[in-house]
Design a protein around this motif. Structure first.
Motif, mmCIF file in Angstrom:
data_model
loop_
_atom_site.group_PDB
_atom_site.id
_atom_site.type_symbol
_atom_site.label_atom_id
_atom_site.label_comp_id
_atom_site.label_asym_id
_atom_site.label_seq_id
_atom_site.Cartn_x
_atom_site.Cartn_y
_atom_site.Cartn_z
ATOM 1 N N GLY A 7 0.764 -1.313 0.130
ATOM 2 C CA GLY A 7 -0.137 -0.097 0.076
ATOM 3 C C GLY A 7 0.740 1.289 0.031
ATOM 4 N N ILE A 29 3.436 1.976 -2.153
ATOM 5 C CA ILE A 29 3.832 2.685 -3.413
ATOM 6 C C ILE A 29 2.478 2.450 -4.209
ATOM 7 C CG2 ILE A 29 4.833 1.821 -5.573
ATOM 8 C CD1 ILE A 29 6.684 0.118 -3.972
ATOM 9 N N GLU A 30 2.405 3.460 -4.709
ATOM 10 C CA GLU A 30 1.053 3.877 -5.748
ATOM 11 C C GLU A 30 1.132 2.948 -6.996
ATOM 12 O OE1 GLU A 30 -0.785 7.406 -8.316
ATOM 13 O OE2 GLU A 30 -0.433 7.752 -6.172
ATOM 14 N N ASP A 31 0.032 2.258 -7.486
ATOM 15 C CA ASP A 31 -0.167 1.384 -8.627
ATOM 16 C C ASP A 31 0.176 2.149 -9.732
ATOM 17 O OD1 ASP A 31 -0.966 -0.738 -6.883
ATOM 18 O OD2 ASP A 31 -2.864 -0.515 -7.271
ATOM 19 N N ILE A 67 2.905 3.407 -10.552
ATOM 20 C CA ILE A 67 3.805 4.511 -10.381
ATOM 21 C C ILE A 67 5.048 4.591 -11.453
ATOM 22 C CG2 ILE A 67 5.429 3.667 -8.578
ATOM 23 C CD1 ILE A 67 4.017 6.952 -8.576
ATOM 24 N N ARG A 116 8.193 6.060 -0.155
ATOM 25 C CA ARG A 116 7.342 7.449 -0.316
ATOM 26 C C ARG A 116 7.809 8.494 -0.817
ATOM 27 N NH1 ARG A 116 6.041 5.709 5.300
ATOM 28 N NH2 ARG A 116 4.140 4.492 5.282
ATOM 29 N N ASN A 145 7.955 7.694 -4.600
ATOM 30 C CA ASN A 145 6.863 7.708 -5.107
ATOM 31 C C ASN A 145 6.260 9.339 -5.253
ATOM 32 O OD1 ASN A 145 4.182 5.816 -5.008
ATOM 33 N ND2 ASN A 145 3.573 7.900 -4.335
ATOM 34 N N ASP A 146 6.353 10.139 -3.805
ATOM 35 C CA ASP A 146 5.902 11.623 -4.113
ATOM 36 C C ASP A 146 6.643 12.254 -5.181
ATOM 37 O OD1 ASP A 146 4.236 10.943 -2.022
ATOM 38 O OD2 ASP A 146 5.493 11.826 -0.404
ATOM 39 N N LEU A 157 5.065 11.772 -8.632
ATOM 40 C CA LEU A 157 3.844 12.445 -8.561
ATOM 41 C C LEU A 157 4.116 13.773 -8.832
ATOM 42 C CD1 LEU A 157 1.677 10.605 -6.005
ATOM 43 C CD2 LEU A 157 1.641 10.294 -8.402
ATOM 44 N N GLU A 211 0.950 15.592 -10.704
ATOM 45 C CA GLU A 211 -0.136 14.995 -10.097
ATOM 46 C C GLU A 211 -0.066 15.484 -8.773
ATOM 47 O OE1 GLU A 211 -1.127 11.027 -10.800
ATOM 48 O OE2 GLU A 211 0.258 11.140 -12.594
ATOM 49 N N PRO A 224 -4.994 14.172 -1.071
ATOM 50 C CA PRO A 224 -6.198 13.578 -1.503
ATOM 51 C C PRO A 224 -7.329 14.500 -1.931
ATOM 52 C CG PRO A 224 -5.865 13.571 1.091
ATOM 53 C CD PRO A 224 -4.680 14.072 0.507
#
Length: 318
Positions: free
Chosen positions: A166, A168-170, A172, A298, A301-302, A305, A310, A314
């Motif tokens: 959970g 790592i964003e799918d 990415i 994270r 990941n960030d 994005l 992106e 949220p």
């Protein structure tokens, strides 16, 4: 030992000038070894040790020091040699790595020397894959070996290296399929740990062993006519490295108009407020203490994005 530690407390302002101080010590022979003073919290005569059931053979016991219980590792055993005899007459170097305190049993502690990272060199290529050296230097004509403590800790007390579900964003990696992450670290173990996290996210990596090598790599990208911003997601860089440390590397990147906006995360076993202040001083984008795979994932990941435009928030928080 009080005099040695007084020096440790007084000399922490060299960081950021591509300099360091080494605490020199000996194990079971006349060979000199070194450890960065900035990792050292205290040096003391070996205290009484209590047995620890099920302990790793390298751990000679635990000691109660200043209200805490600290494992004491035999440095000579840790690098594949005989255990140190007569430990009552040995010394313990208390260090802080990866947010935890540990003690290393050594035969004797010599002195502190002021060095330039340019005089600290990678181990000779003939040292083999199983050596425990992260760098070598010379002091007064004598070879000093700097031990890869992260390798020892990874073997004695392995840390969790897998990223939790959970985090790592799918998909990415699909967002940066043409880019890669530049990893800069002199420790073989640390490089593998970081590489495992990033490549586990499906993102390619490029590995360099020190700041000088990484800086030349970036200059080579420019010389080839390529755009480093199109090539790289980010740079994950250690601080303590031979030839050129992470602070100096970051400052050099920021001073180059064609590289200055690259995203740099300083990722190090050095922790504390002082290092966070140094991050701001040299212009790094972030600081992360080793080694926490979820936090590292994270950050990557960030960053992905952010460069793909992106939101990191949220929808209901925007």
């Amino acid at each position: 030992m009080a005099g040695v530690m007084d020096s440790v407390n007084q000399r922490t302002q060299l960081v950021g000038q591509n300099r360091l101080e080494l605490l020199l010590f000996r194990l079971g022979s006349q060979q000199l070894y070194g450890i960065n003073v900035f990792k050292v919290k205290e040096v003391l005569q070996c205290p009484p040790l209590n047995a620890l059931p099920g302990r790793n053979s390298v751990v000679r016991g635990v000691a109660h020091i200043r209200g805490g219980t600290i494992p004491i590792m035999d440095m000579n055993l840790a690098i594949g040699r005989r255990e140190l005899p007569d430990i009552d007459n040995c010394f313990v170097i208390i260090t802080e790595y990866n947010r935890t305190a540990q003690g290393f049993l050594v035969r004797s502690v010599e002195r502190i020397v002021n060095m330039n990272w340019g005089d600290i060199h990678p181990p000779p290529k003939g040292a083999g894959k199983e050596h425990y050296l992260t760098a070598v230097t010379q002091v007064d004509g004598q070879l000093v070996e700097i031990i890869d403590v992260e390798k020892i800790l990874a073997e004695v007390s392995p840390m969790k290296e897998d990223v939790s579900e959970g985090v790592i964003e799918d998909g990415i990696a699909d967002k940066v399929v043409q880019k890669h992450v530049l990893i800069v670290d002199d420790s073989t173990i640390a490089r593998k740990q970081i590489q495992r996290v990033v490549e586990g996210m499906g993102i390619r990596t490029t590995i360099k062993k020190d700041g000088a090598e990484a800086l030349q790599y970036l200059k080579d990208i420019l010389a080839s006519g390529k755009d480093p911003y199109a090539e790289l997601v980010m740079i994950i860089c250690d601080i303590e490295m031979p030839e050129m440390d992470g602070y100096t590397f970051t400052a050099e990147v920021r001073n180059n108009p064609d590289l200055k906006k690259l995203h740099i995360v300083l990722h190090t076993s050095l922790s504390g407020v002082f290092n966070e202040a140094m991050v701001r001083k040299v212009g790094a984008d972030d600081f992360l203490a080793k080694f926490h795979p979820d936090e590292l994932a994270r950050r990557v990941n960030d960053r992905v994005l952010a460069i793909t435009g992106e939101s990191l928030l949220p929808p209901d928080a925007e």
